[in-house]
Design an enzyme around this catalytic site. Structure first.
Site, short mmCIF file in Angstrom:
data_model
loop_
_atom_site.label_atom_id
_atom_site.label_comp_id
_atom_site.label_asym_id
_atom_site.label_seq_id
_atom_site.Cartn_x
_atom_site.Cartn_y
_atom_site.Cartn_z
N SER A 108 0.88 -1.16 -0.10
CA SER A 108 0.12 -0.02 0.03
C SER A 108 0.90 1.16 0.25
O SER A 108 2.07 1.27 0.50
CB SER A 108 -0.79 0.01 1.28
OG SER A 108 -1.51 1.44 1.44
N TYR A 122 -1.68 -0.39 10.68
CA TYR A 122 -2.04 -0.55 9.35
C TYR A 122 -0.77 -0.26 8.62
O TYR A 122 0.00 -1.07 7.91
CB TYR A 122 -3.14 0.18 8.61
CG TYR A 122 -3.24 -0.22 7.15
CD1 TYR A 122 -3.60 -1.41 6.75
CD2 TYR A 122 -2.91 0.97 6.25
CE1 TYR A 122 -3.91 -1.51 5.34
CE2 TYR A 122 -3.03 0.48 5.06
CZ TYR A 122 -3.72 -0.66 4.47
OH TYR A 122 -3.73 -1.10 3.42
#
Length: 246
Positions: free
Chosen positions: A145, A158
């Site tokens: 990501s 995250y």
């Protein structure tokens, strides 16, 4: 100029394939003639996906299970070899999101994110690598990501899991390249999926955003796996063309 390699007859294993990027990636590889092995927890969705691929003339099988468990990783690799003779490409796509400030994040939420995003990556790479080493070829691609490139407020855990994937991939590249195995990461921005809905995102917010379609990221993944034999993509960032939403 070297041509892109053909994916026809290659066997690809995709984790987190019951929706979103994983689902679209399975369809994209199947359209190129690849044999597809998919896994996720929702068996009915996997069955639907495989039936769709077969109806279009492709080949696909599935294993339903939690990608963060050793048995699922072992079972998927074993099925790929049993059904198609070998495993050529691993797409470590399984993952979860939970956007919370540190003081609102529980230990259980930390464990769940790290297991889903990083432990699953370790397990599938761990059990795919021996066969690739033996056949002296293969590719392992991690779907990380943009949060693995730069941390943001409310995304500490995250981001930690996604940074970990990138570091893991970089080390594996150094370790496995001598065996003719390519390792890389794709770092997408926001994608219109159910990812993190209810954990910092809403269905309406995703629908109305500039986020990318899953198929757009899937095409990038297929592109990365279609490079000539002497070329590898170590890291690629994919972003939408819209406003401020990631």
């Amino acid at each position: 100029m070297p041509d892109a390699i053909s994916l026809a007859g290659k066997t690809v294993l995709i984790t987190g394939a019951s929706s979103g990027i994983g689902w679209a990636t399975a369809l994209a590889f199947a359209a190129k003639g690849a044999n597809v092995v998919v896994t996720a927890r929702r068996e009915e969705r996997l069955r639907e996906l495989c039936e769709l691929i077969v109806s279009r003339g492709g080949k696909a099988v599935y294993v339903a299970g939690d990608a963060s468990t050793e048995a699922t990783a072992q079972g998927c690799v074993a099925l790929a070899v049993k059904q198609f003779g070998r495993l050529d490409i691993l797409i470590n796509n399984a993952g979860a999101g939970n956007y919370r400030d540190l003081v609102d994040t529980s230990v259980e939420e930390y464990d769940a994110l790290m297991n889903s995003n990083m432990k699953s990556s370790f397990l599938f790479a761990r059990y795919a690598a021996p066969g690739m080493i033996a056949q002296k070829s293969g590719e392992i691609l991690f779907i990380s990501s943009v949060a693995g490139l730069q941390g943001c407020a409310g995304e500490s855990v995250y981001s930690a899991s996604k940074f970990a994937q990138i570091g893991f991939a970089q080390s594996l590249d150094a370790e496995l390249r001598k065996h003719n195995i390519k390792v890389g990461t794709i770092c997408p921005g926001g994608v219109k999926t159910e990812f993190a809905v209810g954990h910092g995102r809403t269905e309406e917010g995703v629908k109305d955003s500039y986020m990318m379609e899953p198929s757009e990221v899937a095409d990038t993944i297929v592109f990365a796996c279609s490079q000539p034999p002497n070329a590898r993509i170590l890291q690629m960032t994919v972003r939408h063309m819209g406003g401020a939403v990631k």
